[in-house]
Design an enzyme around this catalytic site. Structure first.
Site, PDB file in Angstrom:
ATOM      1  N   CYS A  63     -11.024   3.569  -0.257  1.00 54.29           N
ATOM      2  CA  CYS A  63      -9.594   3.798   0.017  1.00 54.29           C
ATOM      3  C   CYS A  63      -9.288   3.053   1.304  1.00 54.29           C
ATOM      4  O   CYS A  63     -10.016   3.198   2.300  1.00 54.29           O
ATOM      5  CB  CYS A  63      -9.332   5.297   0.187  1.00 54.29           C
ATOM      6  SG  CYS A  63      -7.677   5.665   0.838  1.00 54.29           S
ATOM      7  N   CYS A  87      -4.451  -1.283  -2.011  1.00 54.66           N
ATOM      8  CA  CYS A  87      -4.582   0.144  -2.298  1.00 54.66           C
ATOM      9  C   CYS A  87      -5.488   0.288  -3.513  1.00 54.66           C
ATOM     10  O   CYS A  87      -5.157  -0.210  -4.603  1.00 54.66           O
ATOM     11  CB  CYS A  87      -3.193   0.706  -2.593  1.00 54.66           C
ATOM     12  SG  CYS A  87      -3.179   2.426  -3.089  1.00 54.66           S
ATOM     13  N   ASN A  88      -6.620   0.938  -3.327  1.00 51.63           N
ATOM     14  CA  ASN A  88      -7.552   1.131  -4.438  1.00 51.63           C
ATOM     15  C   ASN A  88      -6.920   1.975  -5.543  1.00 51.63           C
ATOM     16  O   ASN A  88      -7.134   1.727  -6.733  1.00 51.63           O
ATOM     17  CB  ASN A  88      -8.812   1.852  -3.938  1.00 51.63           C
ATOM     18  CG  ASN A  88      -9.623   1.027  -2.978  1.00 51.63           C
ATOM     19  OD1 ASN A  88     -10.589   0.391  -3.367  1.00 51.63           O
ATOM     20  ND2 ASN A  88      -9.244   1.012  -1.714  1.00 51.63           N
ATOM     21  N   THR A  89      -6.133   2.969  -5.144  1.00 46.54           N
ATOM     22  CA  THR A  89      -5.538   3.875  -6.119  1.00 46.54           C
ATOM     23  C   THR A  89      -4.528   3.137  -6.998  1.00 46.54           C
ATOM     24  O   THR A  89      -4.572   3.234  -8.233  1.00 46.54           O
ATOM     25  CB  THR A  89      -4.849   5.058  -5.383  1.00 46.54           C
ATOM     26  OG1 THR A  89      -5.771   5.596  -4.435  1.00 46.54           O
ATOM     27  CG2 THR A  89      -4.407   6.128  -6.335  1.00 46.54           C
ATOM     28  N   ASP A 106       0.859  -1.188   0.000  1.00 42.53           N
ATOM     29  CA  ASP A 106       0.000   0.000   0.000  1.00 42.53           C
ATOM     30  C   ASP A 106       0.893   1.235   0.000  1.00 42.53           C
ATOM     31  O   ASP A 106       2.092   1.143   0.307  1.00 42.53           O
ATOM     32  CB  ASP A 106      -0.911   0.023   1.239  1.00 42.53           C
ATOM     33  CG  ASP A 106      -1.815   1.250   1.259  1.00 42.53           C
ATOM     34  OD1 ASP A 106      -2.370   1.602   0.193  1.00 42.53           O
ATOM     35  OD2 ASP A 106      -1.959   1.898   2.322  1.00 42.53           O
ATOM     36  N   SER A 107       0.302   2.370  -0.306  1.00 42.26           N
ATOM     37  CA  SER A 107       1.078   3.610  -0.256  1.00 42.26           C
ATOM     38  C   SER A 107       1.519   3.916   1.175  1.00 42.26           C
ATOM     39  O   SER A 107       2.419   4.726   1.372  1.00 42.26           O
ATOM     40  CB  SER A 107       0.243   4.766  -0.804  1.00 42.26           C
ATOM     41  OG  SER A 107      -0.901   4.951   0.012  1.00 42.26           O
ATOM     42  N   HIS A 166      -7.067   3.470   3.457  1.00 44.11           N
ATOM     43  CA  HIS A 166      -6.765   4.331   4.606  1.00 44.11           C
ATOM     44  C   HIS A 166      -8.042   4.644   5.403  1.00 44.11           C
ATOM     45  O   HIS A 166      -7.993   4.791   6.617  1.00 44.11           O
ATOM     46  CB  HIS A 166      -6.141   5.647   4.135  1.00 44.11           C
ATOM     47  CG  HIS A 166      -4.664   5.554   3.886  1.00 44.11           C
ATOM     48  ND1 HIS A 166      -4.141   4.811   2.857  1.00 44.11           N
ATOM     49  CD2 HIS A 166      -3.605   6.104   4.549  1.00 44.11           C
ATOM     50  CE1 HIS A 166      -2.809   4.923   2.883  1.00 44.11           C
ATOM     51  NE2 HIS A 166      -2.467   5.698   3.897  1.00 44.11           N
ATOM     52  N   GLY A 169      -2.987   9.361  -3.949  1.00 44.02           N
ATOM     53  CA  GLY A 169      -4.267   9.697  -4.589  1.00 44.02           C
ATOM     54  C   GLY A 169      -4.311  10.996  -5.351  1.00 44.02           C
ATOM     55  O   GLY A 169      -5.229  11.242  -6.129  1.00 44.02           O
TER      56      GLY A 169
HETATM   57  N1  DGL Z   1      -4.716   3.479   0.562  1.00 37.36           N
HETATM   58  C1  DGL Z   1      -4.826   3.920  -0.758  1.00 37.36           C
HETATM   59  C2  DGL Z   1      -6.137   3.574  -1.420  1.00 37.36           C
HETATM   60  O1  DGL Z   1      -6.747   2.592  -1.051  1.00 37.36           O
HETATM   61  C3  DGL Z   1      -4.269   5.223  -1.185  1.00 37.36           C
HETATM   62  C4  DGL Z   1      -4.268   6.390  -0.315  1.00 37.36           C
HETATM   63  C5  DGL Z   1      -3.310   7.408  -0.892  1.00 37.36           C
HETATM   64  O2  DGL Z   1      -2.119   7.126  -0.826  1.00 37.36           O
HETATM   65  O3  DGL Z   1      -3.777   8.423  -1.427  1.00 37.36           O
HETATM   66  O4  DGL Z   1      -6.554   4.219  -2.330  1.00 37.36           O
END
Ligand code: DGL
Length: 267
Positions: free
Chosen positions: A178, A75-77, A12-13, A180, A45
């Site tokens: 997300c 991480c969705n992004t 993940d980020s 997070h 993001g």
């Molecule tokens: N946790 C990440 C997600 O699911 C990205 C959050 C980010 O780094 O902007 O999108």
């Protein structure tokens, strides 16, 4: 993938993927997990696609060097921007992505709010997902800065003022697009007084399926599988519990991520 040990990379980020790691470790406990959070470069993001791909690819390479058979993009992004290219670039690795749990929320009906990063909000992947349910009432909200706030607040045990980040309104379901935001699940639920959906369990189930498909049944990897009723099986169960390996944390933020994971999820 046949013959390799069950080693799984989770990326993940930053700290969002720790919540996914927890679900994966519950559903598929005997794999050796490697967690890599790119906290230094978070949030992703609001970055360009090139930057997101370049950072994600660099981290994925580090995980592959650990001989993982599967990489969970927690991480969705990164999933929205990178998964298709990563699958082509590393055909021997199974990539499991994370995407907003729009379909489970829509199945319950009503007016659905999707909270995600700006990059996910404008991605073809989310657009495609929403097109699969053309009659659903869906509002997508790109939350600028919320992932960064989560990153800072969880690491420093501070609380977040949600009213400055979330849109007002009444919704029948809220989708956390997300990872997070999963750290704020209860708070978001209370904020909207409505059910909140995240994709974590789906990711963990998919990971287990991938191992079943690619590596065969491998019963020893699944402590819950089979009947554990008699004495012999209880003994086996104990041995299996012993075999549960603590995740290995990689990267510059490994200490921070390990401490947060330990404090939050290991009793
Ligand atoms: N946790 C990440 C997600 O699911 C990205 C959050 C980010 O780094 O902007 O999108």
């Amino acid at each position: 993938m046949k013959g390799r040990k069950a080693a799984v990379g989770v990326f993940d980020s930053g700290i969002g993927g720790l919540t996914v790691l927890k679900n994966c470790a519950e559903v598929f406990p005997l794999a050796q997990y490697y967690y890599l959070g790119d906290n230094q470069n978070a949030p992703y993001g609001e970055r360009s696609e090139d930057e997101i791909f370049c950072f994600t690819d660099r981290c994925v390479k580090k995980l592959i060097r650990k001989k993982v058979s599967a990489v969970v993009l927690a991480c969705n992004t990164a999933t929205a921007v990178c998964i298709a290219r990563l699958r082509v670039k590393y055909p021997d690795v199974a990539f499991i992505g994370t995407e907003p749990a729009v379909l489970p929320a829509v199945r319950k009906g009503g007016n659905i709010l999707v909270l995600c990063t700006p990059k996910t909000a404008h991605s073809q992947r989310l657009c495609g997902l929403i097109q699969r349910v053309p009659d659903a009432k869906i509002t997508v909200c790109a939350c600028c800065n919320l992932a960064k706030e989560v990153e800072d607040c969880v690491a420093n045990s501070r609380t977040i003022d949600l009213s400055s980040h979330l849109p007002c309104g009444t919704f029948d379901g809220v989708v956390l697009g997300c990872t997070h935001y999963v750290w704020l699940k209860e708070k978001i639920q209370a904020f909207y007084s409505s059910p909140v959906y995240d994709g974590n369990e789906g990711v963990a189930r998919r990971l287990k399926e991938v191992f079943l498909e690619k590596l065969g049944t491998n019963d020893h990897l699944f402590p819950q599988a089979g009947k554990e009723k008699n004495k012999k099986n209880k003994c086996l169960q104990k041995k299996r519990k012993k075999g549960v390996k603590f995740p290995i944390f990689l990267g510059k933020s490994r200490k921070t991520n390990k401490n947060i994971y330990k404090q939050m999820f290991v009793s």
